[in-house]
Scaffold this active site. Structure first.
Site: not given
Length: 277
Positions: A64, A125, A153
């Site tokens: 993504k 995250a 992160k």
């Protein structure tokens, strides 16, 4: 009309069935396949897909974030999320969008789960979390806490959202060596969302402390599964009244993507009812 979904793993994906259902509502002729694509081959694969007549792609883990690199145009919500779950070839240019957040919010509202003024905990995250945080913030929650194994992160995600116009957010960090919520032991959440990848593999365990569900009204795993995930089982063991997997979100985000690809807005009710959503 050539469409598909890419990711790794991809065997479990129900996207072909969902989009075929949508296409049948309008008598559209489309081919929707699932493709196992890894990060190192992702960009070249996408380029080839569109050059060979592809119209659109759904994008799932772990791609993504990387797919933004090939996009000619990126929607505001994908920029805010720093992640995309769909690509669309429009006038020869690749357009990237993120419909995950809209899909989640629509699903939560369908399930009559409040967002406004609620305290929300998000576990993880990565790309899945990035895709939903901006949309949740637009619903004016009381607080959104992002918790992750590593401090860096989680802090990075929160800072990124704030920089792109997100509202007040705090980052609460899980212990690096485990998922023990020692620093949240006196905190309760109205809604807990699992955005980690733990549920995608039977070999992974989400070792969160059951105390995260203290006072929780609803828990949702972004991963969709016929059987309860370990996250869902724990929530039910802690007497959380509303516990769901990610089927409703998957259907609703797919509907938004389908609408952009084809110009037709599908009815999701039948698919949702088929899973008792």
């Amino acid at each position: 009309m050539k469409l598909g979904v890419i990711g790794s793993p991809i065997e479990h994906s129900k996207s072909p069935e969902i989009h075929t259902n949508f296409a049948n509502q309008f008598d559209l002729d489309l081919v929707f396949d699932k493709y196992l694509v890894n990060k190192d081959e992702c960009l070249e694969w996408i380029k080839s897909f569109f050059e060979s007549g592809g119209l659109g792609l759904s994008v799932t883990l772990p791609l993504k974030e990387v797919v933004l690199e090939i996009a000619d145009d990126i929607s505001l919500r994908a920029k805010q999320a720093a992640a995309a779950n769909m690509l669309f070839l429009n006038n020869g240019k690749i357009y990237a969008d993120c419909t995950d957040g809209l899909g989640l919010v629509t699903d939560l509202k369908t399930k009559e789960i409040d967002i406004s003024d609620q305290k929300i905990l998000i576990l993880g995250a990565g790309g899945a979390a990035k895709g939903i945080v901006p949309s949740l913030l637009k619903e004016n929650p009381n607080q959104v806490i992002v918790a992750n194994r590593t401090l860096e992160k989680a802090v990075q995600l929160v800072a990124q959202i704030q920089e792109l116009g997100g509202s007040q957010m705090k980052s609460s960090i899980l212990m690096p060596s485990s998922l023990t919520l020692d620093n949240l032991e006196n905190t309760s959440f109205d809604l807990v969302i699992n955005a980690t990848s733990a549920s995608t593999s039977p070999d992974q365990n989400l070792e969160v402390d059951p105390s995260i569900f203290k006072g929780t009204a609803a828990a949702l795993d972004l991963y969709y599964s016929q059987a309860d995930t370990s996250f869902m089982k724990m929530a039910k063991e802690q007497s959380v009244a509303k516990v769901y997997d990610g089927w409703g979100m998957l259907v609703e985000q797919a509907a938004e993507s389908f609408s952009q690809w084809t110009g037709f807005k599908p009815d999701t009710k039948g698919l949702l009812e088929s899973r008792g959503a």
